[in-house]
Motif scaffolding. Structure first.
Motif, PDB file in Angstrom:
ATOM      1  N   ILE A  16       0.836  -1.218   0.000  1.00 38.75           N
ATOM      2  CA  ILE A  16       0.000   0.000   0.000  1.00 38.75           C
ATOM      3  C   ILE A  16       0.867   1.263   0.000  1.00 38.75           C
ATOM      4  O   ILE A  16       0.364   2.376   0.185  1.00 38.75           O
ATOM      5  N   ALA A  17       2.183   1.080  -0.172  1.00 36.38           N
ATOM      6  CA  ALA A  17       3.153   2.175  -0.371  1.00 36.38           C
ATOM      7  C   ALA A  17       2.941   3.371   0.559  1.00 36.38           C
ATOM      8  O   ALA A  17       3.161   3.260   1.745  1.00 36.38           O
ATOM      9  N   ASP A  18       2.477   4.499   0.005  1.00 37.39           N
ATOM     10  CA  ASP A  18       2.392   5.730   0.810  1.00 37.39           C
ATOM     11  C   ASP A  18       1.361   5.637   1.938  1.00 37.39           C
ATOM     12  O   ASP A  18       1.377   6.432   2.866  1.00 37.39           O
ATOM     13  N   SER A  21       1.693   2.208   7.340  1.00 32.24           N
ATOM     14  CA  SER A  21       1.959   2.801   8.656  1.00 32.24           C
ATOM     15  C   SER A  21       3.386   2.509   9.130  1.00 32.24           C
ATOM     16  O   SER A  21       3.863   3.104  10.082  1.00 32.24           O
ATOM     17  N   PHE A  22       4.068   1.548   8.499  1.00 29.82           N
ATOM     18  CA  PHE A  22       5.380   1.128   8.997  1.00 29.82           C
ATOM     19  C   PHE A  22       6.210   0.670   7.800  1.00 29.82           C
ATOM     20  O   PHE A  22       6.455  -0.514   7.601  1.00 29.82           O
ATOM     21  N   THR A  23       6.593   1.636   6.997  1.00 30.87           N
ATOM     22  CA  THR A  23       7.238   1.296   5.722  1.00 30.87           C
ATOM     23  C   THR A  23       8.522   0.468   5.900  1.00 30.87           C
ATOM     24  O   THR A  23       9.253   0.643   6.870  1.00 30.87           O
ATOM     25  N   PHE A 101      10.147  -8.194  -1.710  1.00 34.03           N
ATOM     26  CA  PHE A 101       9.639  -8.070  -0.346  1.00 34.03           C
ATOM     27  C   PHE A 101       8.141  -7.793  -0.359  1.00 34.03           C
ATOM     28  O   PHE A 101       7.677  -6.979  -1.147  1.00 34.03           O
ATOM     29  N   PRO A 102       7.347  -8.390   0.516  1.00 31.06           N
ATOM     30  CA  PRO A 102       7.640  -9.340   1.586  1.00 31.06           C
ATOM     31  C   PRO A 102       7.464 -10.811   1.185  1.00 31.06           C
ATOM     32  O   PRO A 102       7.160 -11.642   2.021  1.00 31.06           O
ATOM     33  N   ARG A 103       7.666 -11.073  -0.112  1.00 26.21           N
ATOM     34  CA  ARG A 103       7.473 -12.456  -0.575  1.00 26.21           C
ATOM     35  C   ARG A 103       8.732 -13.276  -0.327  1.00 26.21           C
ATOM     36  O   ARG A 103       9.836 -12.747  -0.387  1.00 26.21           O
TER      37      ARG A 103
HETATM   38  S1  SF4 Z   1       6.019  -2.661   4.706  1.00 23.10           S
HETATM   39 FE1  SF4 Z   1       6.805  -2.193   2.676  1.00 23.10          FE
HETATM   40  S2  SF4 Z   1       5.891  -3.793   1.365  1.00 23.10           S
HETATM   41 FE2  SF4 Z   1       4.701  -3.748   3.235  1.00 23.10          FE
HETATM   42  S3  SF4 Z   1       2.958  -2.367   2.756  1.00 23.10           S
HETATM   43 FE3  SF4 Z   1       4.585  -1.177   3.797  1.00 23.10          FE
HETATM   44  S4  SF4 Z   1       5.775  -0.249   2.138  1.00 23.10           S
HETATM   45 FE4  SF4 Z   1       4.570  -1.973   1.244  1.00 23.10          FE
END
Ligand code: SF4
Length: 381
Positions: A16-18, A21-23, A101-103
Motif C-alpha cells: 500500500i506504499a504511501d 503505517s510502517f514502511t 519483499f515481503p514475498r
Molecule cells: S512494509 Fe513495505 S511492502 Fe509492506 S505495505 Fe509497507 S511499504 Fe509496502
C-alpha cells in the motif's frame, strides 16, 4: 513442472506504499544484489544529473546495502512516501530485495513454496483476516520425504484448537526432541504423534507441571533486553523500542511481585483475544521457516526454537507496549506494530540464528524445560 504451494491468501497481497503505517523503506538493511549494482553504475535518477545510483550504496556487515539518510530512511523515499526509483525509472531498476519483499520462495527438488513474511503490516493484516491458514495444493495431504511429513505434523498440531497456543508449542518441542534423539524415524511414527489420545496424554502431563508466570516474565524480560541491545545502540526502531526498553530496564532492577502477577493475568485476558492471529502466525512461521531446501532434522529443531523465541519476544514486547499504553484494552495497533518490529529484528538467516543461539546458550538444542520457561502456561485449556 514442480508443484507450487502457497498460503492461500498469498496472491491477495498488495503493497500500500504511501498508505503504509510502517514502511519497509526505513531502519533496515536493504540489500543491493550484484546485477542491480552493475545496472546502478550507469543509471542516474534524472537525465539532468550525473549522480549515478551506485553512490547511494555502501557495505554493511559484509553486505552491499542502500545507505540510509540521517532519518534512517531510504534516500529514494520521497516526501509523499513513494519510491523515486519506481516513479522515475520504473520497477525494473529495483534491487531484488525491494522487488520481492515481503514475498519469500523456497525451492525444493519436487516443489516450490511461497509465503509472505510478517515484517510487513499488510501481511499481518492478511494473517489476521484468515479464520484458519490454508494452503493451495492441499499441502497437508501431500506425500513427501520424512522432513515434509514432520512439518505437516507440526502444522496439524499447531492448528488443533483443543490445545492452547502455549500448550501446542510445548508439545511440539517435546515431540521434536523425541524424534531428534531417535536413530531413525518412519512415516508411521510421525502419524502416531498426531494421534489425539497421545496428544491428550502429553497435554495432561504438561498440566501437572508447575509454571510460575513471574519466572517466565523475568526470563523474557532479560531476553528482550539482550535482543534489543544492539538495535538500541544503533538507534534502530527507536520510537517503538526505546520506550518499552526503558520499562524493561526498570523492571529488571525491581518490581512488586504481587502487582506484577495481577498485571500479567489482566494482560493474558487481553492477549487471548488475539489467539487466532497468533495461531495463524505460528502456522505460517512453521510453514515458511522451519523447513528449508537445505534443512535436516537438527535445523528443524533449531528453527522451531527460534520461532518459539520470536513468539515469546512478541508477546513480551506487546505486554510492555500495553503497560506503556496504560489502556485496559490491548489495541490491535500495538499488537501489529510489535509483530512487525520483532519480525524485522529477528528475521535472520539460519546461519546467524545458529551463531546467536550458540553464543547465548550452553547448547544449540535447548532442554525442553527452557522452551517451557519462555513460553509459560496459559490459564485453562
Ligand atoms: S512494509 Fe513495505 S511492502 Fe509492506 S505495505 Fe509497507 S511499504 Fe509496502
Amino acid at each position: 513442472m514442480k508443484k507450487e504451494i502457497k498460503t492461500d491468501y498469498y496472491d491477495n497481497f498488495t503493497c500500500i506504499a504511501d498508505k503504509c503505517s510502517f514502511t519497509c523503506c526505513q531502519e533496515w538493511k536493504i540489500e543491493v544484489d550484484d546485477d542491480t549494482y552493475i545496472k546502478w553504475n550507469r543509471l542516474s535518477l534524472t537525465k539532468q544529473n550525473n549522480n549515478y545510483l551506485d553512490q547511494y550504496v555502501k557495505q554493511k556487515d559484509g553486505t552491499r546495502v542502500i545507505a540510509l539518510n540521517e532519518q534512517k530512511q531510504c534516500p529514494f523515499l520521497n516526501e509523499q512516501k513513494l519510491c523515486n526509483l519506481v516513479l522515475n525509472l520504473g520497477d525494473e531498476v529495483l534491487s531484488e530485495t525491494c522487488a520481492i519483499f515481503p514475498r519469500q520462495t523456497h525451492e525444493f527438488a519436487d516443489r516450490k513454496e511461497y509465503s509472505l513474511v510478517s515484517c510487513c503490516p499488510e501481511v499481518v493484516d492478511l494473517i489476521n483476516q484468515q479464520d484458519k491458514i490454508c494452503f493451495t495444493k492441499n499441502m497437508l495431504d501431500m506425500d513427501g520425504d520424512i522432513l515434509l511429513q514432520i512439518r505437516t505434523m507440526m502444522i496439524t498440531i499447531m492448528q488443533n484448537q483443543h490445545f492452547s497456543i502455549s500448550k501446542s508449542v510445548m508439545m511440539l518441542f517435546y515431540i521434536l526432541l523425541d524424534i531428534h534423539q531417535k536413530e531413525s524415524i518412519l512415516k508411521k511414527d510421525i502419524d502416531e504423534y498426531k494421534d489425539e489420545a497421545g496428544l491428550k496424554e502429553l497435554s495432561e502431563a504438561i498440566d501437572n507441571m508447575q509454571f510460575l508466570s513471574l519466572d517466565t516474565f523475568e526470563e523474557n524480560n532479560e531476553l528482550f533486553l539482550d535482543m534489543t541491545e544492539n538495535y538500541r545502540k544503533q538507534e534502530q526502531y527507536s520510537s517503538y523500542l526505546e520506550p518499552i526498553a526503558v520499562i524493561a530496564e526498570n523492571l529488571s532492577r525491581d518490581y512488586d511481585k504481587h502487582k506484577m502477577s495481577v498485571k500479567l493475568q489482566e494482560f493474558e485476558k487481553q492477549f487471548s483475544s488475539y489467539e487466532k492471529l497468533f495461531r495463524n502466525y505460528l502456522v505460517v512461521e512453521i510453514f515458511s521457516n522451519s523447513l528449508m531446501p537445505e534443512s535436516d532434522l537438527e535445523s528443524i529443531v533449531v528453527m522451531f526454537q527460534w520461532i518459539a523465541m520470536e513468539y515469546a519476544m512478541m508477546r513480551h514486547s506487546i505486554f510492555l507496549g500495553w503497560l506503556l499504553d496504560e489502556q485496559e484494552k490491548l489495541s490491535y495497533t500495538v499488537v501489529r506494530n510489535y509483530i512487525v518490529v520483532i519480525s524485522r529484528m529477528m528475521g535472520y538467516d539460519q546461519e546467524d540464528i545458529c551463531e546467536y543461539l550458540e553464543k547465548s546458550f550452553e547448547n544449540l538444542i535447548w532442554e525442553w524445560g527452557y522452551l517451557a520457561l519462555i513460553i509459560g502456561a496459559e490459564e485453562g485449556k
